[in-house]
Enzyme design. Structure first.
Site, PDB file in Angstrom:
ATOM      1  N   GLU A 270      -0.618  -4.483  11.514  1.00 30.24           N
ATOM      2  CA  GLU A 270       0.163  -4.060  10.347  1.00 30.24           C
ATOM      3  C   GLU A 270       1.642  -4.372  10.581  1.00 30.24           C
ATOM      4  O   GLU A 270       2.370  -4.770   9.679  1.00 30.24           O
ATOM      5  CB  GLU A 270      -0.030  -2.564  10.126  1.00 30.24           C
ATOM      6  CG  GLU A 270       0.626  -2.010   8.882  1.00 30.24           C
ATOM      7  CD  GLU A 270       0.228  -0.568   8.673  1.00 30.24           C
ATOM      8  OE1 GLU A 270      -0.367  -0.268   7.632  1.00 30.24           O
ATOM      9  OE2 GLU A 270       0.502   0.270   9.567  1.00 30.24           O
TER      10      GLU A 270
ATOM     11  N   HIS B 244      -1.425 -10.525  -1.404  1.00 29.52           N
ATOM     12  CA  HIS B 244      -0.539 -10.243  -2.548  1.00 29.52           C
ATOM     13  C   HIS B 244      -1.129  -9.216  -3.504  1.00 29.52           C
ATOM     14  O   HIS B 244      -0.851  -9.244  -4.700  1.00 29.52           O
ATOM     15  CB  HIS B 244      -0.159 -11.535  -3.292  1.00 29.52           C
ATOM     16  CG  HIS B 244       0.806 -12.373  -2.518  1.00 29.52           C
ATOM     17  ND1 HIS B 244       0.433 -13.101  -1.420  1.00 29.52           N
ATOM     18  CD2 HIS B 244       2.130 -12.580  -2.664  1.00 29.52           C
ATOM     19  CE1 HIS B 244       1.490 -13.722  -0.932  1.00 29.52           C
ATOM     20  NE2 HIS B 244       2.536 -13.423  -1.665  1.00 29.52           N
TER      21      HIS B 244
ATOM     22  N   CYS C 108       5.248   5.178   5.105  1.00 29.48           N
ATOM     23  CA  CYS C 108       4.063   4.685   4.389  1.00 29.48           C
ATOM     24  C   CYS C 108       3.681   5.593   3.220  1.00 29.48           C
ATOM     25  O   CYS C 108       2.845   5.235   2.402  1.00 29.48           O
ATOM     26  CB  CYS C 108       2.883   4.499   5.349  1.00 29.48           C
ATOM     27  SG  CYS C 108       2.953   2.945   6.274  1.00 29.48           S
TER      28      CYS C 108
ATOM     29  N   HIS D   2       0.843  -1.201   0.000  1.00 26.83           N
ATOM     30  CA  HIS D   2       0.000   0.000   0.000  1.00 26.83           C
ATOM     31  C   HIS D   2       0.872   1.243   0.000  1.00 26.83           C
ATOM     32  O   HIS D   2       2.096   1.187   0.068  1.00 26.83           O
ATOM     33  CB  HIS D   2      -1.005   0.004   1.158  1.00 26.83           C
ATOM     34  CG  HIS D   2      -0.457   0.344   2.500  1.00 26.83           C
ATOM     35  ND1 HIS D   2      -1.242   0.666   3.581  1.00 26.83           N
ATOM     36  CD2 HIS D   2       0.822   0.422   2.957  1.00 26.83           C
ATOM     37  CE1 HIS D   2      -0.494   0.916   4.630  1.00 26.83           C
ATOM     38  NE2 HIS D   2       0.763   0.776   4.280  1.00 26.83           N
TER      39      HIS D   2
HETATM   40 NI    NI Z   1       2.473   1.073   5.440  1.00 21.78          NI
END
Ligand code: NI
Length: 143
Positions: free
Chosen positions: A129, A84, A37, A18
């Site tokens: 996460e 995936h 991120c 992501h």
């Molecule tokens: Ni991330």
């Protein structure tokens, strides 16, 4: 005698890529808010998902819910769609949604909840996460 209420959990796992990036902001703002991120060229996480169901045991089976069925629901509704994949690009039910663990957990709840048998209820979606960062959703909606 009143029936005991118990909570049972199935753990699943998926890997996905992501990027957390708000196009309305400058690259510097994105970097400040999302850190790594926000990386333009994506990055992956190993997500651990815990789905907890609440109910009373069926007298014939002793089960709140057949965990084989819960496994199948999670696989069909979540894993097959997210594993995936690129969460920003590949997943219709996350289209246009910032793929934070908060939003992913909410979407997971909304997909699993309608498929549970009548005698049990979805209690919690817990999504990791990283080992350090995780979110819990109990199906609560505020204003
Ligand atoms: Ni991330």
């Amino acid at each position: 005698m009143s029936k005991p209420i118990l909570y049972i959990t199935r753990k699943e796992h998926f890997n996905a890529a992501h990027k957390l990036y708000n196009n309305a902001w400058t690259p510097e703002q994105n970097e400040a808010v999302f850190g790594k991120c926000a990386n333009a060229n994506w990055h992956g996480h190993n997500f651990d998902l815990y789905v907890t169901v609440k109910g009373t045991p069926n007298p014939d089976t002793g089960f709140i819910m057949d965990l084989k069925l819960l496994k199948r629901i999670i696989k069909e509704e979540v894993i097959e769609h997210l594993d995936h994949r690129n969460l920003n690009e590949d997943v219709p039910f996350l289209k246009g949604v910032m793929p934070s663990i908060e939003h992913i957990a909410t979407a997971i709840w909304q997909r699993i909840e309608p498929r549970l048998p009548e005698n049990c209820r979805l209690h919690k979606v817990l999504l990791y996460e990283t080992e350090q960062n995780f979110v819990e959703f109990y199906g609560e909606f505020g204003v």
